[in-house]
Design a protein around this motif. Structure first.
Motif, mmCIF file in Angstrom:
data_model
loop_
_atom_site.group_PDB
_atom_site.id
_atom_site.type_symbol
_atom_site.label_atom_id
_atom_site.label_comp_id
_atom_site.label_asym_id
_atom_site.label_seq_id
_atom_site.Cartn_x
_atom_site.Cartn_y
_atom_site.Cartn_z
ATOM 1 N N LEU A 109 0.789 -1.112 0.024
ATOM 2 C CA LEU A 109 -0.145 0.016 0.098
ATOM 3 C C LEU A 109 0.963 1.252 -0.064
ATOM 4 N N ASP A 110 0.740 2.058 -0.875
ATOM 5 C CA ASP A 110 1.550 3.338 -0.910
ATOM 6 C C ASP A 110 0.451 4.444 -0.424
ATOM 7 N N ALA A 111 1.198 5.169 0.477
ATOM 8 C CA ALA A 111 0.273 6.388 1.307
ATOM 9 C C ALA A 111 -0.524 7.134 0.393
ATOM 10 N N VAL A 112 0.156 7.220 -0.615
ATOM 11 C CA VAL A 112 -0.441 8.517 -1.581
ATOM 12 C C VAL A 112 -1.168 7.753 -2.762
ATOM 13 N N ALA A 113 -0.456 7.067 -3.420
ATOM 14 C CA ALA A 113 -0.884 6.327 -4.688
ATOM 15 C C ALA A 113 -1.698 5.188 -4.471
ATOM 16 N N GLY A 114 -1.764 4.702 -3.214
ATOM 17 C CA GLY A 114 -2.996 3.760 -2.938
ATOM 18 C C GLY A 114 -2.282 2.207 -3.203
ATOM 19 N N PRO A 115 -3.154 1.074 -3.356
ATOM 20 C CA PRO A 115 -2.884 -0.016 -3.474
ATOM 21 C C PRO A 115 -1.724 -0.359 -4.715
ATOM 22 N N GLN A 116 -0.866 -1.002 -4.600
ATOM 23 C CA GLN A 116 0.101 -1.267 -5.547
ATOM 24 C C GLN A 116 0.021 -2.966 -5.821
ATOM 25 N N GLN A 117 0.226 -3.252 -6.924
ATOM 26 C CA GLN A 117 0.094 -4.622 -7.303
ATOM 27 C C GLN A 117 1.110 -4.828 -8.620
ATOM 28 N N PHE A 118 2.418 -5.482 -8.569
ATOM 29 C CA PHE A 118 3.181 -5.669 -9.747
ATOM 30 C C PHE A 118 3.389 -7.285 -9.951
ATOM 31 N N ASP A 119 3.649 -7.766 -11.287
ATOM 32 C CA ASP A 119 3.856 -9.049 -11.252
ATOM 33 C C ASP A 119 5.370 -9.101 -11.552
ATOM 34 N N GLN B 62 8.220 2.375 4.443
ATOM 35 C CA GLN B 62 6.956 2.659 3.942
ATOM 36 C C GLN B 62 7.159 3.675 2.435
ATOM 37 N N TYR B 63 6.144 3.622 1.697
ATOM 38 C CA TYR B 63 6.383 4.412 0.563
ATOM 39 C C TYR B 63 5.207 5.318 0.326
ATOM 40 N N ALA B 64 5.445 6.541 -0.151
ATOM 41 C CA ALA B 64 4.475 7.458 -0.257
ATOM 42 C C ALA B 64 5.065 8.306 -1.720
ATOM 43 N N HIS B 65 4.148 7.919 -2.971
ATOM 44 C CA HIS B 65 4.537 8.657 -4.008
ATOM 45 C C HIS B 65 3.984 9.878 -4.451
ATOM 46 N N LEU B 66 4.410 11.056 -4.295
ATOM 47 C CA LEU B 66 3.677 12.495 -4.539
ATOM 48 C C LEU B 66 3.498 12.428 -5.770
ATOM 49 N N VAL C 11 9.852 6.402 2.809
ATOM 50 C CA VAL C 11 10.259 6.812 1.579
ATOM 51 C C VAL C 11 9.287 8.003 1.071
ATOM 52 N N VAL C 12 9.594 9.187 0.819
ATOM 53 C CA VAL C 12 8.716 10.140 0.393
ATOM 54 C C VAL C 12 9.208 10.655 -1.108
ATOM 55 N N ARG C 13 8.635 10.368 -2.186
ATOM 56 C CA ARG C 13 9.350 10.829 -3.389
ATOM 57 C C ARG C 13 8.266 11.034 -4.484
ATOM 58 N N GLY C 14 8.703 11.476 -5.659
ATOM 59 C CA GLY C 14 7.770 11.880 -6.843
ATOM 60 C C GLY C 14 7.619 10.446 -7.558
ATOM 61 N N VAL C 15 5.945 10.506 -8.116
ATOM 62 C CA VAL C 15 5.516 9.192 -8.580
ATOM 63 C C VAL C 15 6.233 8.827 -9.834
ATOM 64 N N ASP C 16 6.782 9.353 -10.328
ATOM 65 C CA ASP C 16 7.765 9.157 -11.369
ATOM 66 C C ASP C 16 8.750 7.814 -10.935
ATOM 67 N N LEU C 17 8.909 7.744 -9.711
ATOM 68 C CA LEU C 17 9.663 6.569 -9.199
ATOM 69 C C LEU C 17 8.898 5.474 -8.806
ATOM 70 N N LEU C 18 7.675 5.573 -8.989
ATOM 71 C CA LEU C 18 6.782 4.476 -8.709
ATOM 72 C C LEU C 18 6.927 2.911 -9.166
ATOM 73 N N ASP C 19 7.470 3.077 -10.493
ATOM 74 C CA ASP C 19 7.990 1.826 -11.332
ATOM 75 C C ASP C 19 9.209 1.099 -10.673
ATOM 76 N N SER C 20 10.065 2.067 -9.973
ATOM 77 C CA SER C 20 11.128 1.520 -9.403
ATOM 78 C C SER C 20 11.009 0.784 -8.080
ATOM 79 N N THR C 21 9.749 1.011 -7.497
ATOM 80 C CA THR C 21 9.659 0.351 -6.101
ATOM 81 C C THR C 21 9.564 -0.979 -6.074
ATOM 82 N N PRO C 22 8.803 -1.670 -7.146
ATOM 83 C CA PRO C 22 8.792 -3.059 -6.903
ATOM 84 C C PRO C 22 10.349 -3.645 -7.041
ATOM 85 N N ARG C 23 11.246 -3.017 -7.853
ATOM 86 C CA ARG C 23 12.345 -3.727 -8.230
ATOM 87 C C ARG C 23 13.155 -3.335 -6.707
ATOM 88 N N GLN C 24 13.015 -2.348 -6.166
ATOM 89 C CA GLN C 24 13.514 -1.855 -4.806
ATOM 90 C C GLN C 24 13.064 -3.005 -3.732
#
Ligand code: GLU
Length: 290
Positions: free
Chosen positions: A142-152, A212-216, A186-199
């Protein structure tokens, strides 16, 4: 350090000056840390010398200071952290979570996901990259701003952690340093949301609980491009810090702060900070985005 305490960070790359989007990430990460009585650390992500601009690191730190944002610990520079990255890579290698890859960029053109070519191969040219084995299964959080995230995992594919030119990949360095600095949020721009599953995969492989992540929301110019050096976004260096704070808080959906001095405005902003009010996409526009 108190166990369970909040530790946040702002991690700029010195590839140019700070623009409105990076100022928003700096302010939001600082506010969230202060609202949790936490620490806020600055990490200079100077991993990629060809992309760096001489003097940018110093200019970024000076701009942050003008905005009233000073790291609670000495600034960490990724360019001095190679030994830690080597050690992390050794752990991943001994656990067979990485493999050497000599695929050229050309041989991979047309593939959105790495096709697995080098997974089984043992013979390597001297110049090769190192890839992390993504494996199979889902990743959800769960991202604190972008909401539930799911990646394959398979759709992400095996990604590079050490480049064939010898440079460390952002994904590995950021995780090793978030672990070293004990980052909890981690609070950062949503352009980095795609990096989060890798991290998150790297945190898991290194047996550390991810932060915990929050993508602005990301600040965009009128034609929908993220503000960056490439899109010639305006530098905030000469901005009036109080004006800038007000514009950032409005962009982040916060109540207008009170106070005529920077310090009193910051106190008011901390008191009123509410991450739940930060919109996933901000409708607010201002002159910094022109
Ligand atoms: N250095 C990265 C950037 O400036 C941000 C890394 C992060 O916040 O994880 O885009």
């Amino acid at each position: 350090m108190q166990c369970g305490a909040y530790i946040g960070r702002f991690a700029p790359s010195p590839t140019g000056v700070l623009h409105f989007g990076s100022a928003a990430a700096a302010i939001a990460s600082w506010l969230d840390a202060r609202a949790h009585q936490g620490q806020w650390l600055v990490r200079m992500e100077d991993l990629d010398p060809p992309r760096e601009v001489p003097g940018a690191a110093t200019a970024i730190l000076a701009a942050l200071e003008r905005m009233g944002l000073v790291s609670d610990a000495p600034v960490m520079f990724q360019s001095r952290r190679s030994q830690a990255y080597v050690e992390a890579l050794e752990v991943l290698r001994s656990d067979e979570r990485v493999f050497d890859c000599s695929c050229s960029r050309r041989s991979l053109s047309g593939h959105v996901v790495y096709p697995g070519t080098c997974r089984q191969s043992r013979r390597m040219d001297t110049r090769h990259a190192v890839r992390f084995l993504a494996g199979l299964g889902e990743l959800a959080w769960l991202d604190a701003v972008a909401g539930p995230q799911q990646f394959d995992r398979a759709a992400i594919g095996d990604f590079i952690v050490h480049r064939s030119d010898g440079l460390w990949a952002y994904q590995l360095a950021v995780v090793v340093d978030d672990i070293a600095q004990g980052i909890t949020h981690v609070v950062r721009g949503v352009d980095l949301l795609d990096s989060t599953p890798r991290q998150r995969m790297l945190f898991e492989a290194l047996s550390v609980e991810p932060p915990q992540y929050a993508h602005l929301p990301v600040a965009e110019n009128p034609i929908g491009q993220k503000l960056s050096k490439q899109t010639l976004a305006a530098s905030i260096e000469r901005a009036d810090p109080i004006e800038l704070w007000r514009e950032v808080l409005s962009f982040l959906g916060q109540v207008p702060p009170e106070g005529r001095t920077l310090a009193s405005l910051q106190t008011s902003a901390v008191r009123n900070w509410n991450m739940d009010k930060v919109p996933p996409k901000s409708a607010v526009r201002n002159a910094w985005m022109d």
